[in-house]
Motif scaffolding. Structure first.
Motif, PDB file in Angstrom:
ATOM      1  N   PHE A   1       0.838  -1.201   0.000  1.00 44.89           N
ATOM      2  CA  PHE A   1       0.000   0.000   0.000  1.00 44.89           C
ATOM      3  C   PHE A   1       0.875   1.254   0.000  1.00 44.89           C
ATOM      4  O   PHE A   1       0.657   2.187  -0.784  1.00 44.89           O
ATOM      5  CB  PHE A   1      -0.910  -0.013   1.231  1.00 44.89           C
ATOM      6  N   ILE A   2       1.889   1.245   0.875  1.00 42.66           N
ATOM      7  CA  ILE A   2       2.771   2.418   0.952  1.00 42.66           C
ATOM      8  C   ILE A   2       3.492   2.611  -0.373  1.00 42.66           C
ATOM      9  O   ILE A   2       3.586   3.725  -0.905  1.00 42.66           O
ATOM     10  CB  ILE A   2       3.756   2.258   2.116  1.00 42.66           C
TER      11      ILE A   2
ATOM     12  N   PRO B   1      -1.146  -4.978 -10.011  1.00 39.43           N
ATOM     13  CA  PRO B   1      -0.936  -3.972 -11.038  1.00 39.43           C
ATOM     14  C   PRO B   1      -2.068  -2.960 -11.138  1.00 39.43           C
ATOM     15  O   PRO B   1      -1.855  -1.822 -11.543  1.00 39.43           O
ATOM     16  CB  PRO B   1      -0.809  -4.794 -12.329  1.00 39.43           C
ATOM     17  N   ASP B   2      -3.313  -3.370 -10.730  1.00 38.82           N
ATOM     18  CA  ASP B   2      -4.441  -2.463 -10.938  1.00 38.82           C
ATOM     19  C   ASP B   2      -4.758  -1.601  -9.723  1.00 38.82           C
ATOM     20  O   ASP B   2      -5.706  -0.838  -9.749  1.00 38.82           O
ATOM     21  CB  ASP B   2      -5.719  -3.252 -11.275  1.00 38.82           C
TER      22      ASP B   2
ATOM     23  N   ASN C   1       5.931   1.871  -9.135  1.00 42.16           N
ATOM     24  CA  ASN C   1       7.130   1.218  -8.624  1.00 42.16           C
ATOM     25  C   ASN C   1       6.989  -0.300  -8.699  1.00 42.16           C
ATOM     26  O   ASN C   1       5.902  -0.853  -8.607  1.00 42.16           O
ATOM     27  CB  ASN C   1       7.524   1.833  -7.270  1.00 42.16           C
ATOM     28  N   PRO C   2       8.052  -0.992  -8.952  1.00 39.84           N
ATOM     29  CA  PRO C   2       7.978  -2.411  -9.320  1.00 39.84           C
ATOM     30  C   PRO C   2       7.341  -3.291  -8.250  1.00 39.84           C
ATOM     31  O   PRO C   2       6.585  -4.206  -8.573  1.00 39.84           O
ATOM     32  CB  PRO C   2       9.442  -2.796  -9.536  1.00 39.84           C
ATOM     33  N   PHE C   3       7.599  -2.998  -6.963  1.00 39.31           N
ATOM     34  CA  PHE C   3       7.005  -3.820  -5.899  1.00 39.31           C
ATOM     35  C   PHE C   3       5.495  -3.710  -5.930  1.00 39.31           C
ATOM     36  O   PHE C   3       4.765  -4.715  -5.880  1.00 39.31           O
ATOM     37  CB  PHE C   3       7.564  -3.353  -4.552  1.00 39.31           C
TER      38      PHE C   3
END
Lengths: 368, 632
Positions: A33-34, A50-51, A42-44
């Motif tokens: 969430f952060i 992804p949505d 950002n990749p994480f």
């Protein structure tokens, strides 16, 4: 003997595993969430879901306030569970139904007052009247319940009154169903000045009112328990009923008073439900009841301040949890799972810290 | 501690024995209180809509409908209860007489005055807005479609009459009262069982019997009611006569009084006779259960199949609650696991994963899954206090239902639409069990019930069964004695879960579809009521509980014999649970051991009193009343 110890460690390992898994899940959700809040690309965050859409500051604040308002209501109900558990050592499962009866009383009286035309012209006075009536009805319900169903069972094994209270709960639910019919009971329309968003942080007026009413009720209860003779007697009975009776306290009477006070608080909570949701069904008491019990456990059962804090925790957790932990992890339709989140909070608290956040206060023989 | 009943105890002096009280020497306070309670009860029953909704269901053709019965039974019970007197050990009971009849009549009349108020109230005020049954229909029933005055006057009169009957039950001997009650219940049962008896007589091609018993409007005709009552009385008289002769011959009596030294031979033959008779009884019951469905029609078979499903569930919960003493309120979770895994594995309509397995293969996987879920739910809760455990298991049950309903897992479980198109059960190419052939379902259910009964019976008397009972009685002591409490409790969870999954698997094949709402928490509660009503920890008790409750009232989603009760059954289940806990927590057919655990205080007190009495006898003095004031 060897086998016994081995088995026990196996279950303990499993429990430790569950604790770590639960905390890890919460941690991962929060981190995702952060990450999504900092930068949606950002990749994480991408990897987790992804949505996912992060919350805007305003949405976040609204969710917190909504959670606090509901949590205050849970806290008021939780007081009843907590006080009864403190004094008698059993879960009064039917307390949620007392709350529902309060909400139904509010719906009936407010719509009658609206028919008479008093609701709009004199809202504050009417609201006070409705709260008062609801408190009276709930107090009477709780006291009758104690007299009929629980008093004959004093001193029986703990599960017997618990099973009885389940019966009382379903009886009361269907009592309202057969008397008042299966339809939704609506509250009279709240006046516009209350429902529109106020300038103060743009929070809906009803939520401020709910928090204010809960605060007043809490202060009143705190005064009763900590500053009056009755409260002192209640605390004494909660500490040790037998010694209290030797000190000249009428234990039966104090137990009745405990039920009455719990019922009155549930009555106030019932009106708060009406303010928040505007309508009530005969089944409305069940889930809030269980959640309020969770709140009492989370805050530490038998602990009055803890109940309120636990209520607020559960309220905020079920309002934020789905969007802050489940959605970032890619769970679709997370708001449908809010009840599941409330139960999960209870289970996790009991797994990680069974005596609650603020510690339980139980009669001497109940402590384990 | 107390002796209720109409026989004076032996210790009183004969001067005050059997003294009769004057007619007006009443406990007025008690009467008024009983009247008030009765009035509230009657008004609640009237306003709950029972009289209106049940009015069309006739019990005895022109005379009595279920609607009026709902207004008559309560005065009878309350006035009987008013007349009950607790006679302390060593005190003498008063002789019963006209005073009791009067007391019952007064209480009944006072109580039914509540209905008078209701009649007057409905004619003058309209508060139909909150109270949905405050209606002209109710008024019509209350004043027999005559004038308001009649309605206002007649109810206290009816109350006085029924009350006098209820109070008068104390005056007659126990045998007469019991015979009368049983005759009444038999007539009621015959009326309620109308559809089953009609069905049976059609199966055996003796329609004449049911045609004669039941009139065109489904109720018993009143000559038939009289005949049924007379038959019941005759049977009861026969039983009393047989008992008397047996008592005289010393057959039954030897069980009650300690056997004299020379008597042991005879009592052993009695014992053997008893056993063989019992075995014969079992054989008869089994034969009847196997053969009867062939002669029954669709509806009755369907009803029995539902009862069987609940017997399975109740036997499973009985292992967890009754034997191991763990209050599991989320038992429905295992039911759901069984139902949904069979649905997913067998239905071609299952959205993500549909291997379309045969039912028995799916059942095997469902059992495994249910066992795993049992472990998974059981392990975290096993260390919790009993009451926390109850709430947490309830939480697990709800979580499973919410997950089944959610969008998140709707890819697999199809959310609220549920999984449909579940095929029937192919029994090794011999037959197919399908929902629209209730008889085949019933045989499948009976087969699994037999397995469950056998498993429960063997487990109860096995090492693990004794471990469960030890844990139930006192966990700490059990642990000290070397019982592995953790694994015993987990075993209980797993066994109960597997039995519950049978029921779910059969349900999904029977109905052909599963929906999340079929697995609501109320299902757990109804199963709990069945187990407690029947007798926790006792297999025949649990079966009887399921037959009576599910058969008559119905399950949460299944209709019973009294379909009129649909909206009231949860109300009745709730009230029944409270009543059982207050009055008879060991259940209808109690397990001896469980009853002892529940009544340990009273038994201790009895033992203490007996010891006191013996001590009094030994010293020769003391007199009757000495022990009364000194109870601990």
């Amino acid at each position: 003997m060897q086998l016994t110890t081995k088995q026990r460690t196996r279950v303990d390992w499993f429990l430790t595993f569950l604790r770590i898994a639960a905390l890890a899940l919460i941690g991962a959700g929060l981190l995702a969430f952060i990450a999504q809040a900092i930068d949606a690309n950002n990749p994480f965050a991408r990897w987790a879901n992804p949505d996912a859409l992060s919350l805007t500051g305003k949405q976040f604040r609204d969710l917190v306030v909504a959670g606090l308002a509901q949590g205050a209501m849970y806290g008021l109900i939780a007081l009843g569970y907590s006080m009864v558990y403190g004094v008698l050592g059993f879960i009064n499962f039917a307390h949620g139904e007392v709350f529902m009866i309060g909400a139904v009383t509010g719906a009936v009286t407010s719509s009658k007052l609206a028919e008479a035309g008093a609701w709009e012209s004199n809202f504050v006075l009417c609201l006070l009247l409705v709260v008062f009536l609801s408190m009276v009805v709930c107090t009477v319900t709780a006291v009758i319940m104690e007299r009929v169903a629980y008093r004959p069972l004093r001193g029986k094994p703990r599960l017997i009154p618990l099973i009885t209270s389940i019966g009382v709960s379903f009886f009361l639910q269907n009592f309202i169903l057969v008397l008042l019919g299966p339809g939704t009971k609506s509250y009279a329309k709240m006046p516009d000045w209350l429902t529109e968003k106020r300038t103060f942080l743009e929070i809906q007026g009803t939520r401020i009112l709910v928090l204010a009413v809960a605060a007043v009720a809490m202060v009143g209860l705190w005064y009763l328990v900590e500053r009056t003779k009755t409260g002192k007697a209640m605390r004494a009975v909660a500490e040790d009923a037998e010694i209290a009776s030797l000190m000249g306290i009428d234990v039966n009477r104090i137990i009745v008073k405990t039920f009455a006070v719990g019922g009155a608080m549930a009555g106030v909570a019932g009106i708060l439900w009406g303010l928040l949701f505007n309508s009530v069904l005969h089944t409305a008491g069940f889930l809030p009841g269980i959640k309020a019990f969770s709140a009492a456990v989370v805050g530490g059962i038998g602990n009055i301040g803890g109940s309120m804090a636990g209520g607020l925790t559960i309220g905020v957790a079920e309002s934020l949890g789905p969007l802050m932990i489940l959605e970032p992890l890619g769970v679709s339709g997370p708001s449908q799972l809010r009840d599941a989140v409330a139960f999960a909070v209870l289970i996790i608290v009991l797994l990680v810290r069974p005596s609650g956040i603020f510690g339980e206060r139980l009669p001497s023989e109940e402590r384990t | 501690m107390t002796v209720t009943g109409d026989f004076p105890t032996t210790q009183g002096t004969s001067a005050d024995a059997a003294s009769r009280r004057r007619l007006l020497d009443q406990d007025w306070q008690k009467l008024v209180r009983a009247g008030g309670i009765l009035a509230l009860g009657q008004v609640f029953i009237a306003l709950s809509g029972m009289p209106v909704n049940f009015d069309r269901r006739l019990l005895i053709d022109p005379i009595l409908s279920l609607g009026y019965l709902s207004l008559i039974w309560l005065p009878l019970v309350v006035s009987y209860w008013v007349g009950r007197e607790q006679v302390l050990e060593g005190m003498t009971a008063y002789a019963r007489g006209g005073r009791d009849v009067l007391a019952g009549a007064i209480a009944g009349a006072l109580g039914n005055a509540g209905l008078t108020l209701l009649v007057v109230g409905i004619t003058h005020f309209d508060i139909r807005d909150p109270l949905v049954n405050w209606s002209p229909q109710l008024l019509a029933i209350l004043h027999f479609e005559e004038s308001v005055w009649l309605g206002a006057v007649i109810w206290p009169v009816i109350g006085a009459a029924t009350g006098a009957l209820g109070g008068g039950m104390h005056c007659a001997s126990t045998r007469i009262t019991r015979t009368a009650v049983i005759a009444g219940l038999t007539v009621f049962g015959a009326a309620v069982l109308e559809s089953v008896i009609t069905d049976l007589s059609q199966g055996f091609h003796i329609e004449a019997v049911s045609d004669w018993l039941y009139g065109p409007k489904r109720g018993l005709t009143y000559p038939a009611a009289i005949v049924v009552a007379v038959a019941a009385i005759a049977v009861m008289a026969g039983i009393w006569a047989y008992r008397d002769s047996a008592m005289r011959a010393g057959l039954v009596g030897s069980r009650q009084s300690p056997a004299a030294p020379g008597e042991s031979d005879r009592s052993r033959t009695v014992w053997r006779r008893f056993i063989s008779r019992r075995l014969l009884g079992y054989a008869l019951v089994i034969a009847a259960v196997v053969v009867l469905p062939l002669f029954l029609g669709r509806l009755t078979n369907e009803l029995l199949a539902n009862v069987g499903l609940f017997i399975l569930l109740a036997l499973g919960l009985n292992i967890i609650v009754g034997l191991a003493g763990i209050l599991d309120l989320g038992y429905v979770a295992f039911f759901a696991v069984g139902g949904y895994s069979v649905a997913v594995l067998t239905s071609p309509g299952s959205p993500r994963f549909s291997p379309e397995m045969p039912w028995f293969g799916a059942l095997f996987i469902a059992m495994l899954l249910a066992g795993l879920v049992g472990l998974f739910i059981g392990a975290p809760v096993i260390r919790m206090r009993g009451d926390y455990l109850a709430v947490v298991t309830l939480g697990f049950g709800e979580i499973i239902r919410i997950l089944l309903l959610s969008d998140w897992l709707s890819g697999t479980f199809n959310g609220a639409q549920g999984i449909t198109n579940i095929p029937g059960v192919e029994v090794f190419g011999l037959a197919t069990v399908r929902g629209f052939e209730p008889r085949s379902v019933l045989y499948l259910v009976l087969f699994f019930c037999a397995i469950a009964i056998y498993v429960s019976w063997r487990l109860e008397n096995s090492r693990i069964g004794r471990a469960w009972m030890a844990v139930r009685e006192d966990e700490t002591v059990a642990e000290v004695m070397g019982v592995d409490t953790v694994s015993a409790k987990l075993m209980a969870f797993v066994t109960g879960a597997v039995l519950g999954s049978f029921s779910g698997a059969i349900l999904s094949a029977k109905v052909g579809s599963v929906f999340p709402h079929s697995f609501a928490i109320i299902v757990s509660i109804v199963i709990l009521v069945v187990v407690i009503f029947g007798g926790m920890g006792n297999i025949p008790g649990v079966i009887a509980g399921a037959v009576v409750l599910i058969g008559v009232l119905g399950g949460p989603n299944q209709p019973g014999l009294l379909q009129e009760f649909a909206e009231y059954k949860i109300l009745i289940y709730g009230a029944l649970l409270v009543w059982m806990m207050l009055q008879r927590s060991e259940g209808l057919i109690p397990s001896v051991r469980r009853a002892q655990e529940l009544h340990i205080d009273e038994m201790n007190q009895d033992a203490w009193l007996r010891a006191q009495a013996e001590a009094d006898d030994a010293t020769g003095g003391g007199g009757g009343n000495s022990s009364v004031g000194e109870q601990p």
